[in-house]
Design a protein around this motif. Structure first.
Motif, PDB file in Angstrom:
ATOM      1  N   PHE A   1     -46.064   8.010   1.690  1.00 37.06           N
ATOM      2  CA  PHE A   1     -47.434   7.368   1.496  1.00 37.06           C
ATOM      3  C   PHE A   1     -48.146   8.010   0.298  1.00 37.06           C
ATOM      4  CE2 PHE A   1     -51.867   7.928   2.278  1.00 37.06           C
ATOM      5  CZ  PHE A   1     -52.328   6.575   2.451  1.00 37.06           C
ATOM      6  N   TRP A   2     -47.775   9.240  -0.020  1.00 34.22           N
ATOM      7  CA  TRP A   2     -48.406   9.787  -1.309  1.00 34.22           C
ATOM      8  C   TRP A   2     -47.593   9.583  -2.505  1.00 34.22           C
ATOM      9  CZ3 TRP A   2     -53.140  11.394   0.006  1.00 34.22           C
ATOM     10  CH2 TRP A   2     -53.485  11.878   1.115  1.00 34.22           C
ATOM     11  N   PHE A   3     -46.639   8.829  -2.448  1.00 35.71           N
ATOM     12  CA  PHE A   3     -46.124   8.116  -3.650  1.00 35.71           C
ATOM     13  C   PHE A   3     -46.264   6.904  -3.964  1.00 35.71           C
ATOM     14  CE2 PHE A   3     -43.326  12.051  -2.492  1.00 35.71           C
ATOM     15  CZ  PHE A   3     -43.414  12.623  -3.528  1.00 35.71           C
ATOM     16  N   PHE A   4     -46.874   6.334  -2.882  1.00 35.18           N
ATOM     17  CA  PHE A   4     -47.018   4.679  -2.919  1.00 35.18           C
ATOM     18  C   PHE A   4     -48.748   4.440  -3.122  1.00 35.18           C
ATOM     19  CE2 PHE A   4     -48.964   1.263  -0.421  1.00 35.18           C
ATOM     20  CZ  PHE A   4     -48.637   0.246  -1.238  1.00 35.18           C
ATOM     21  N   PHE A   5     -49.656   5.087  -2.486  1.00 28.16           N
ATOM     22  CA  PHE A   5     -50.935   4.647  -2.473  1.00 28.16           C
ATOM     23  C   PHE A   5     -51.722   5.321  -3.574  1.00 28.16           C
ATOM     24  CE2 PHE A   5     -55.288   5.430  -1.070  1.00 28.16           C
ATOM     25  CZ  PHE A   5     -55.813   4.162  -0.942  1.00 28.16           C
ATOM     26  N   PRO A   6     -51.706   6.626  -4.116  1.00 29.41           N
ATOM     27  CA  PRO A   6     -52.095   7.054  -5.301  1.00 29.41           C
ATOM     28  C   PRO A   6     -51.946   6.064  -6.477  1.00 29.41           C
ATOM     29  CG  PRO A   6     -51.422   8.883  -4.366  1.00 29.41           C
ATOM     30  CD  PRO A   6     -50.714   7.608  -3.425  1.00 29.41           C
ATOM     31  N   PRO A   7     -50.899   5.748  -6.983  1.00 30.23           N
ATOM     32  CA  PRO A   7     -50.948   4.726  -8.224  1.00 30.23           C
ATOM     33  C   PRO A   7     -51.389   3.466  -7.745  1.00 30.23           C
ATOM     34  CG  PRO A   7     -48.516   5.833  -7.574  1.00 30.23           C
ATOM     35  CD  PRO A   7     -49.425   6.356  -6.242  1.00 30.23           C
ATOM     36  N   VAL A   8     -51.631   2.957  -6.712  1.00 31.11           N
ATOM     37  CA  VAL A   8     -52.130   1.701  -6.243  1.00 31.11           C
ATOM     38  C   VAL A   8     -53.585   1.771  -6.376  1.00 31.11           C
ATOM     39  CG1 VAL A   8     -52.566  -0.078  -4.452  1.00 31.11           C
ATOM     40  CG2 VAL A   8     -50.147   0.915  -4.822  1.00 31.11           C
ATOM     41  N   PHE A   9     -54.156   3.076  -5.875  1.00 28.93           N
ATOM     42  CA  PHE A   9     -55.607   3.260  -5.678  1.00 28.93           C
ATOM     43  C   PHE A   9     -56.002   3.433  -7.335  1.00 28.93           C
ATOM     44  CE2 PHE A   9     -59.310   5.897  -5.540  1.00 28.93           C
ATOM     45  CZ  PHE A   9     -60.305   5.225  -4.644  1.00 28.93           C
ATOM     46  N   LEU A  10     -55.269   4.230  -8.029  1.00 29.00           N
ATOM     47  CA  LEU A  10     -55.536   4.398  -9.414  1.00 29.00           C
ATOM     48  C   LEU A  10     -55.662   2.974 -10.250  1.00 29.00           C
ATOM     49  CD1 LEU A  10     -53.598   7.634 -10.473  1.00 29.00           C
ATOM     50  CD2 LEU A  10     -56.019   7.338 -10.168  1.00 29.00           C
ATOM     51  N   TYR A  11     -54.699   2.039  -9.962  1.00 25.00           N
ATOM     52  CA  TYR A  11     -54.598   0.853 -10.779  1.00 25.00           C
ATOM     53  C   TYR A  11     -56.107   0.039 -10.133  1.00 25.00           C
ATOM     54  CZ  TYR A  11     -53.148  -3.860 -12.085  1.00 25.00           C
ATOM     55  OH  TYR A  11     -53.189  -4.992 -12.617  1.00 25.00           O
ATOM     56  N   ILE A  12     -56.424   0.148  -8.852  1.00 28.47           N
ATOM     57  CA  ILE A  12     -57.721  -0.386  -8.439  1.00 28.47           C
ATOM     58  C   ILE A  12     -58.948  -0.001  -9.156  1.00 28.47           C
ATOM     59  CG2 ILE A  12     -59.269  -0.614  -6.519  1.00 28.47           C
ATOM     60  CD1 ILE A  12     -56.833  -0.485  -4.599  1.00 28.47           C
ATOM     61  N   LEU A  13     -58.981   1.265  -9.466  1.00 33.00           N
ATOM     62  CA  LEU A  13     -59.971   1.764 -10.257  1.00 33.00           C
ATOM     63  C   LEU A  13     -59.739   1.369 -11.827  1.00 33.00           C
ATOM     64  CD1 LEU A  13     -60.268   5.464  -9.132  1.00 33.00           C
ATOM     65  CD2 LEU A  13     -61.663   3.683  -8.713  1.00 33.00           C
ATOM     66  N   PHE A  14     -58.577   1.180 -12.436  1.00 26.63           N
ATOM     67  CA  PHE A  14     -58.427   0.744 -13.708  1.00 26.63           C
ATOM     68  C   PHE A  14     -58.937  -0.565 -14.050  1.00 26.63           C
ATOM     69  CE2 PHE A  14     -55.575  -1.170 -16.746  1.00 26.63           C
ATOM     70  CZ  PHE A  14     -55.697  -0.525 -17.760  1.00 26.63           C
TER      71      PHE A  14
ATOM     72  N   HIS B   1     -61.090  -2.273 -12.563  1.00 30.70           N
ATOM     73  CA  HIS B   1     -62.724  -2.115 -12.443  1.00 30.70           C
ATOM     74  C   HIS B   1     -63.170  -1.908 -13.684  1.00 30.70           C
ATOM     75  CE1 HIS B   1     -66.886  -2.309 -10.692  1.00 30.70           C
ATOM     76  NE2 HIS B   1     -66.742  -0.903 -11.366  1.00 30.70           N
ATOM     77  N   ARG B   2     -62.431  -0.664 -14.364  1.00 33.22           N
ATOM     78  CA  ARG B   2     -63.108  -0.407 -15.680  1.00 33.22           C
ATOM     79  C   ARG B   2     -62.484  -1.193 -17.043  1.00 33.22           C
ATOM     80  NH1 ARG B   2     -64.791   0.573 -19.595  1.00 33.22           N
ATOM     81  NH2 ARG B   2     -65.376   2.590 -20.718  1.00 33.22           N
ATOM     82  N   PHE B   3     -61.257  -1.460 -16.874  1.00 33.94           N
ATOM     83  CA  PHE B   3     -60.940  -2.369 -17.953  1.00 33.94           C
ATOM     84  C   PHE B   3     -60.197  -3.613 -17.108  1.00 33.94           C
ATOM     85  CE2 PHE B   3     -60.066   1.846 -19.024  1.00 33.94           C
ATOM     86  CZ  PHE B   3     -60.945   2.037 -20.132  1.00 33.94           C
TER      87      PHE B   3
END
Length: 397
Positions: A142-155, A157-159
């Protein structure tokens, strides 16, 4: 004859060169996405293996699982951008920017996790209970899948301009229908007349405080009283002065609201055969991004244009008020009691209310201290402004 052919071929070559450059940029955009998804797929599938990564890569199932994860990440990227467009750009549930952002985070994360959990259940049918909620998965993969996906969700929104696929807002979606070719090609009428600049020595020094012209339901305009002298000899009598009262106010007194009403009326009557460009007249607020620019239009629609900073600066009607924001001064004025603020025409503001809530709107149109002098410079060149610059076109992305 030969020179005309050379000029024509030169224009054709420059067009093809521009089109080729744009096509290669898009191809490189997809290649970069594919490369990043491939790296992220390796991280997801090998992260929990630790020192046994080489053994896992030697497995026969590794290549199919790796390719499947790459394709799945691309689908997730498209889905995240669609959710962002629906909840943040289109403001489907609320006009509050912060609430939309929180809703976007919750929806995007929940939907991606739900889809991913369903895929895990299909791939691992013999496991007991839900794989996504199992202790073994939550403490490892889970900790190798969800953090990259969540960072892309924030990315995103910003760009948002860096998304894999751009979803157009509702106001920009067009339906193309086939139509029979006309017997003869008719060039569209020029929106603006070749008026030239008419000097007015009696122009009021406070022109930037002019009141906005409002269009009534019957199509007529409530015109502000002319500020020129009562002496008829002081009013230009040459052929360049139009018989239209709105146009005459602009020629004689440099009255921007009168010009605005006249041009919007002309734009409404003009038939635009293609919707792959917009005129400078249609742009109210332009937010310059790295590779394109977001445009909030006078009709309450949103679009993106392919334009450089150099082109925006070259148009005198577009005034830069902050690091990324340009405003079309045809639609704005400076209130007398608030000299550091910009006030938008009421009818245009009501059109943009859905796309730009008050908090977001104020943030965009508040001039920065470093660039507030640009507005004063605009008033200084008002007498020499060329209204035909409002007829310049920008290509839609």
């Amino acid at each position: 004859m030969l020179s005309q052919k050379l000029k024509k071929s030169k224009r054709l070559f420059s067009y093809l060169l521009k089109d080729t450059s744009l096509r290669w940029r898009r191809i490189m955009h997809y290649v970069v996405y594919l490369f990043l998804c491939s790296i992220c797929s390796l991280w997801i599938n090998l992260g929990s293996a630790g020192l046994d990564s080489a053994e896992r890569m030697a497995s026969k199932r590794f290549i199919p699982v790796w390719i499947g994860t790459v394709l799945l990440l691309l689908v997730y990227a498209i889905l995240i951008k669609y959710i962002h467009t629906a909840l943040v750009v289109r403001q489907r549930f609320s006009s509050n920017a912060k609430l939309n952002f929180i809703t976007y985070l919750v929806y995007a994360s929940s939907i991606i996790l739900a889809i991913h959990g369903l895929i895990l259940e299909v791939l691992l049918p013999d496991s007991e209970g839900l794989v996504l909620l199992s202790y073994a998965y939550l403490t490892t993969d889970f900790w190798f899948f969800f953090p990259p996906v969540f960072l892309y969700i924030l990315f995103i929104h910003r760009f948002p301009e860096w998304a894999l696929i751009q979803w157009q807002p509702y106001g920009q979606i067009t339906i193309h229908m086939t139509a029979p070719e006309p017997a003869a090609t008719v060039k569209p009428n020029k929106l603006l007349l070749q008026l030239g600049s008419v000097d007015n020595e009696h122009q009021s020094a406070g022109e930037n405080q002019d009141s906005f012209v409002q269009i009534g339901k019957g199509g007529t305009a409530d015109l502000p009283e002319a500020t020129g002298p009562s002496d008829p000899d002081a009013v230009p009598q040459d052929d360049e002065v139009s018989s239209d009262p709105l146009l005459a106010l602009w020629q004689r007194d440099r009255n921007r609201p009168a010009l605005m009403v006249y041009l919007l009326r002309q734009l409404k009557e003009e038939e635009l055969p293609e919707q792959n460009t917009i005129k400078c007249l249609q742009a109210v607020i332009i937010v310059k991004e790295q590779r394109s620019a977001d445009v909030y239009r006078n009709d309450g629609k949103f679009c993106r244009i392919d334009v450089t900073t150099k082109v925006l600066r070259a148009n005198p009607w577009l005034v830069k008020i902050s690091a990324k924001v340009y405003v079309n001064m045809l639609y704005f004025r400076v209130p007398v009691n608030r000299p550091t603020e910009l006030e938008l025409n009421e009818s245009v503001r009501s059109e943009l209310q859905r796309l730009l809530p008050e908090e977001r709107f104020r943030k965009l149109v508040t001039p920065s201290r470093a660039l507030s002098s640009n507005i004063n410079e605009f008033w200084g060149i008002l007498k020499t402004l060329d209204e035909s610059k409002l007829d310049e076109g920008f290509n839609l992305v």
